[in-house]
Design an enzyme around this catalytic site. Structure first.
Site, PDB file in Angstrom:
ATOM      1  N   GLU A 188       0.821  -1.204   0.000  1.00  7.41           N
ATOM      2  CA  GLU A 188       0.000   0.000   0.000  1.00  7.41           C
ATOM      3  C   GLU A 188       0.859   1.260   0.000  1.00  7.41           C
ATOM      4  O   GLU A 188       0.605   2.213  -0.751  1.00  7.41           O
ATOM      5  CB  GLU A 188      -0.926   0.012   1.227  1.00  7.41           C
ATOM      6  N   GLY A 218       5.609  -1.880  14.728  1.00  6.57           N
ATOM      7  CA  GLY A 218       4.917  -0.809  14.023  1.00  6.57           C
ATOM      8  C   GLY A 218       3.963  -0.020  14.894  1.00  6.57           C
ATOM      9  O   GLY A 218       3.946   1.212  14.869  1.00  6.57           O
ATOM     10  N   ARG A 219       3.150  -0.718  15.700  1.00  6.04           N
ATOM     11  CA  ARG A 219       2.151  -0.017  16.510  1.00  6.04           C
ATOM     12  C   ARG A 219       2.757   0.633  17.746  1.00  6.04           C
ATOM     13  O   ARG A 219       2.047   1.288  18.509  1.00  6.04           O
ATOM     14  CB  ARG A 219       1.033  -0.981  16.899  1.00  6.04           C
ATOM     15  N   GLU A 233      -4.389  -5.637  17.720  1.00  5.29           N
ATOM     16  CA  GLU A 233      -3.305  -6.316  17.008  1.00  5.29           C
ATOM     17  C   GLU A 233      -2.335  -6.955  17.990  1.00  5.29           C
ATOM     18  O   GLU A 233      -1.694  -7.963  17.682  1.00  5.29           O
ATOM     19  CB  GLU A 233      -2.569  -5.339  16.086  1.00  5.29           C
ATOM     20  N   HIS A 254     -24.952  10.785  21.719  1.00  2.00           N
ATOM     21  CA  HIS A 254     -26.100  10.843  20.818  1.00  2.00           C
ATOM     22  C   HIS A 254     -26.041   9.747  19.768  1.00  2.00           C
ATOM     23  O   HIS A 254     -26.734   9.839  18.739  1.00  2.00           O
ATOM     24  CB  HIS A 254     -26.172  12.227  20.165  1.00  2.00           C
TER      25      HIS A 254
END
Length: 552
Positions: A212, A267-268, A353, A384
């Site tokens: 990507e 990565g996270r 993850e 709401h």
């Protein structure tokens, strides 16, 4: 090794839950005036009240026994020592080293990683200063006005969330944008209105092969070259956060402008590394360091505080209690601060993850729930939308409410009204409303008895909905860093108890592999024969709707 669910400590918690029966938190508060004070901690600028959760002092004592049975202190020590606790990949897990402001030596394979970290930070500082001052210019000599970060997953969610949260600290230039989705719409809409002469791209991919990211990066390069017409312009308008110097150079980026990070940075958990370059460009390097300092303050607390006083440990254990013993399969994160609007989405990756695993570290299938579904939206918007289910639905949902005493934007009584809702919702979720209370309220409002009796079931709330409240004086780089680190260590604590590897993510690999096969078929405009009937049918419909022509 037996599952944690087979231990005496787990069984003791089961028995304790049965003995509690139908708990009523409002009764606990009525009987125990000191409950709130006893169950509130203040660490690194965060005040955390967990007294409105479904725990008693006895519950916490049993949960701490469980933590010791799972050797949480040992795992915590191994985390900070740089041991390869990511067992399936044989890697250390050292996001804590990235914000180690004490500069205490941390070893990986016998080598102190702090000199490498400090060297990259120094390079980031110099680069950020050049861009923000206007010294770094594009190919035609114009200063950079817009920065587009191209990444996905942790290379996008963390920096994007922090840039949004710290928007009051950003200057006019540069404006920072984020592109992650391979859907062309994301890139096209982001580039619309930008000037190639004044735009800088950051391509964030450790291997420089992420499908990507590289698809978007190649299209961004095409956009730039269409405007500037000279391949040498790429080096003035692209930098990389990567470790693959060969591919970075082949793309046209000068490797002098490649900012590296390491395989022990997941990565996270990577916004603290060079992945945080867009953060530093947005708010300035000094503010980026304040973010690291806030996280470090929470790290030091987590590393050294006794378990019974340790805030990430306590929150992690309470989450275990709600998930595994109180049947709460989801967890809502509800920031009453618009600046934190992306925080729930960021935590979805951080938590789901990490702990969305079905086998233990040893590969044995678990027989208990692991990572809950994490979700949420900001403040009164959520009230709401989905709060109805939290208050009166059939599912038990635990929730975190996050707010600040002071807003960055003092406009009338907006903030006072916002926080009135914060406090009212946590009280309402805890207390509920009995049928007698509902009837009394309607009678006082003048409804006749028949109407009151008919409406009473609809206006009765069970209460006992667990919430944790997190308050800070103001959302700053320091308090944001502490908040993120609090959740990171909470996730780590739960992973240790569940005996899962919180630092791999093999579950995403199969989809990637199949996508590669299907991509070739779509390019050839011919569905393969190896798919299941549904997938093959969908591919054929897709190709028919496309006109049976190969996609561009």
């Amino acid at each position: 090794m037996s599952l944690i669910s087979q231990t005496p400590q787990w069984q003791a918690l089961r028995q304790h839950r049965e003995a509690l029966g139908e708990v009523r938190m409002r009764d606990w508060f009525a009987a125990d005036p000191g409950r709130a004070e006893r169950m509130t901690r203040e660490v690194a600028g965060l005040v955390v009240d967990y007294s409105k959760t479904l725990v008693t002092d006895a519950t916490l004592a049993l949960l701490l026994d469980l933590a010791r049975a799972a050797d949480l202190p040992g795992w915590r020590a191994r985390l900070f020592a740089g041991a390869p606790i990511n067992g399936t990949e044989g890697r250390a897990v050292l996001h804590v080293a990235l914000r180690n402001r004490a500069n205490r030596p941390i070893l990986v394979d016998g080598e102190d990683v702090m000199p490498q970290i400090n060297a990259v930070l120094a390079r980031m500082e110099r680069f950020v200063a050049r861009v923000r001052s206007g010294e770094w210019t594009g190919y035609t000599g114009k200063r950079i006005r817009d920065v587009v970060n191209i990444g996905i997953g942790g290379s996008n969610l963390g920096p994007k969330m922090v840039c949004a949260a710290l928007a009051p600290y950003g200057g006019d230039l540069p404006r920072v944008h984020f592109v992650s989705n391979v859907d062309a719409t994301h890139l096209v809409e982001t580039l619309s209105g930008l000037d190639a002469e004044t735009t800088l791209f950051i391509v964030a991919s450790k291997t420089f092969t992420t499908q990507e990211t590289m698809t978007n990066a190649n299209s961004a390069r095409d956009w730039l070259l269409a405007a500037l017409g000279d391949a040498s312009a790429v080096a003035r308008h692209f930098v990389a956060v990567s470790t693959n110097a060969e591919r970075v150079s082949a793309f046209g980026i000068d490797t002098v402008n490649m900012f590296e990070f390491w395989d022990w940075v997941g990565g996270r958990y990577s916004l603290w590394s060079a992945i945080g370059l867009p953060i530093a460009l947005s708010v300035g390097f000094e503010r980026f360091i304040e973010l690291l300092e806030g996280a470090h303050a929470m790290d030091e607390h987590f590393r050294s505080a006794p378990l019974e006083e340790n805030l990430p440990v306590l929150l992690g254990l309470i989450g275990i209690w709600h998930t595994n013993f109180c049947a709460a399969p989801t967890h809502a994160v509800l920031p009453y601060d618009q600046l934190l609007r992306l925080f729930p989405a960021y935590l979805q990756q951080g938590d789901m993850e990490s702990n969305g695993k079905r086998v233990t570290r040893a590969g044995e299938a678990v027989d208990y729930g692991t990572g809950p579904v994490v979700w949420g939206e900001p403040g009164t918007d959520g009230q709401h939308a989905f709060y109805q289910l939290i208050h009166q639905g059939t599912q038990l949902v635990s929730a975190d409410f996050i707010g600040a005493a002071r807003s960055h934007y003092a406009l009338g009584d907006h903030h006072t009204k916002l926080m009135a809702n914060f406090f009212a919702q946590t009280e309402a979720l805890m207390r509920g409303r009995t049928q007698d209370e509902a009837l009394a309220e309607m009678r006082a409002a003048g409804l006749d008895e028949a109407q009151a009796q008919a409406l009473a079931p609809h206006r009765t709330f069970p209460g006992n909905r667990p919430t944790t409240s997190i308050l800070m004086e103001r959302l700053t780089p320091f308090t944001l860093g502490a908040l993120i680190a609090l959740y990171e260590h909470r996730i780590f604590t739960q992973g240790v108890i569940w005996d899962v590897n919180s630092f791999d993510q093999w579950g995403v690999e199969l989809g990637k592999q199949l996508a590669s096969v299907i991509l070739d078929e779509l390019r050839a405009a011919q569905a393969g024969v190896e798919h299941d009937a549904s997938t093959r049918s969908l591919l054929e419909h897709y190709l028919r709707l496309r006109g049976a022509s190969a996609p561009g």
